[in-house]
Scaffold this active site. Structure first.
Site: not given
Length: 324
Positions: A60, A133
Site C-alpha cells: 500500500r 477497493d
C-alpha cells in the site's frame, strides 16, 4: 517502453469514458515523493486503522511491490448517487447509499477488466492490473494525483462534478502515459463534517479514527457487541454511515443522478425497519441482499447493529413493537 510511447493518454481516456466511467485521470509512478506513505504509516502508528490490519501492507506504501514495471496508473471514478431519500422516524434503519444497489465491486470490476483487456490488446508487451477497493492501493491518493478530485477533511475523495458520491478504481500498467495535473484541495474553511460527526471520528481535518467511526463499526467490527460510545450514537445507522457526506456542501450542490442502472436502490434498502433487521434470519439475509456489497455485514452483525439502535431508542419500551 519507447515502443509504447505512441499510445496516447487521450485514447486511453476516451476508451474509459466509452466503457461508462464518469471521470478518468492518469498519473505517473515515477517522481512521486513518499509523503503519503509516511502519512499512512503515522496514521497506522496511532492505531487509527483499528482492526484493519490489511492497511499496513507494505504494498500500500509502494506500488512497485504490486508491479515492479509499473509506470502509470489510470484512475477512474463512477458516480453512484440516486436522489432517493430515507424516511424520517426512529423505527427505520439507515443504510449507506453505496450499498443501496448492486455490489459496486461487480460493476467496477466488469468495466475495469474490459479496459485492462483493451490495454493489453494494444501490444504484447503491455502489462496491466486492475483494482477497485480490493487491493493494497491507496485509491484516493492516486485519484487526487491523477486529477480526479481531492481528499477532503472527512477522508473521502470529492469531485467537482459529483461530490464524493463516487466509486474509485485504477489500472496499474507498465505503459508510460502522459500525466494529468494533481487536483487541488477545495474544502476551504468548511468544518461541517467535523462538527456533525456524532462520535468525533474526524479527530482533525483530513484525519479519521476508525475506532470512533460508525461506518467502520457497522461494517468491519466483528465483535458481539459495539462499544457504548458507538452504540449510543448510531442514529439509526446499521450499514455504513453517510452523515459526513450528507452535510458536505459539495454533495448538496453538485450531486447528480447516476446513469448506471445497477446503482438504483433495491426498494427494501431505503427504509428497512430496525425491528425487522434485529430479527433477520440468515435465510432472509440471503434473499434480501443478493449481489450486494452489504453481504460483508453478516446476519449476526446486522442483528447486532439493529439491536444497538433499538437499545438506544424508545422503541424497546413499546409493548407493541415485538422487539424480540
Amino acid at each position: 517502453m519507447d515502443k509504447h510511447s505512441v499510445i496516447s493518454s487521450n485514447v486511453v481516456k476516451e476508451k474509459a469514458k466509452e466503457l461508462g466511467f464518469h471521470k478518468v485521470g492518469i498519473t505517473a509512478v515515477d517522481g512521486v515523493d513518499n509523503t503519503d506513505a509516511q502519512r499512512l504509516q503515522a496514521w497506522i502508528s496511532l492505531g487509527y486503522h483499528a482492526d484493519m490490519e490489511w492497511m499496513n501492507s507494505p504494498k500500500r506504501q509502494d506500488i512497485s511491490l504490486i508491479m515492479p514495471e509499473a509506470r502509470s496508473l489510470v484512475c477512474v471514478a463512477l458516480n453512484y448517487y440516486t436522489p432517493d431519500e430515507r424516511p424520517e422516524g426512529e423505527e427505520y434503519a439507515k443504510i449507506s447509499r453505496y450499498g443501496w444497489g448492486r455490489d459496486y465491486h461487480k460493476v467496477m470490476h466488469k468495466k475495469l477488466k474490459a479496459l485492462m483487456l483493451w490495454l493489453e490488446s494494444l501490444d504484447a508487451g503491455i502489462q496491466a492490473r486492475y483494482y477497485a477497493d480490493t487491493g493494497p492501493v491507496q485509491d484516493k491518493v492516486w485519484a487526487q494525483r491523477a486529477g480526479i478530485g481531492w481528499i477532503a477533511k472527512n477522508g473521502n475523495l470529492i469531485t467537482r462534478e459529483y461530490g464524493s458520491w463516487v466509486f474509485l478504481g485504477e489500472i496499474v500498467t507498465n505503459l508510460e502515459l502522459e500525466s494529468d495535473r494533481p487536483h487541488t484541495e477545495h474544502c476551504g474553511s468548511c468544518t461541517r463534517c467535523l462538527d456533525t460527526c456524532p462520535t468525533g471520528a474526524i479527530t482533525q481535518p483530513f484525519v479519521v479514527d476508525a475506532n470512533r467511526c460508525i461506518a467502520y463499526h457497522t461494517i468491519e467490527n466483528r465483535s458481539e457487541t459495539l462499544p457504548e460510545t458507538i452504540s449510543s450514537n448510531l442514529q439509526g445507522w446499521v450499514a455504513g454511515c453517510d452523515i459526513c457526506q450528507d452535510v458536505c456542501p459539495w454533495n448538496q450542490r453538485f450531486a447528480q443522478t447516476t446513469d448506471v442502472a445497477d446503482f438504483q436502490p433495491y426498494p427494501a434498502n431505503i427504509a428497512p425497519g430496525l425491528i425487522e433487521l434485529a430479527n433477520i434470519s440468515t435465510e432472509e439475509w440471503n434473499k434480501r441482499f443478493p449481489a450486494s456489497a452489504l453481504r460483508r455485514i453478516k446476519p449476526e452483525m446486522l442483528r447486532r447493529n439493529a439491536r444497538a439502535n433499538l437499545d438506544a431508542s424508545q422503541l424497546k419500551n413499546d409493548p407493541e413493537s415485538n422487539y424480540f
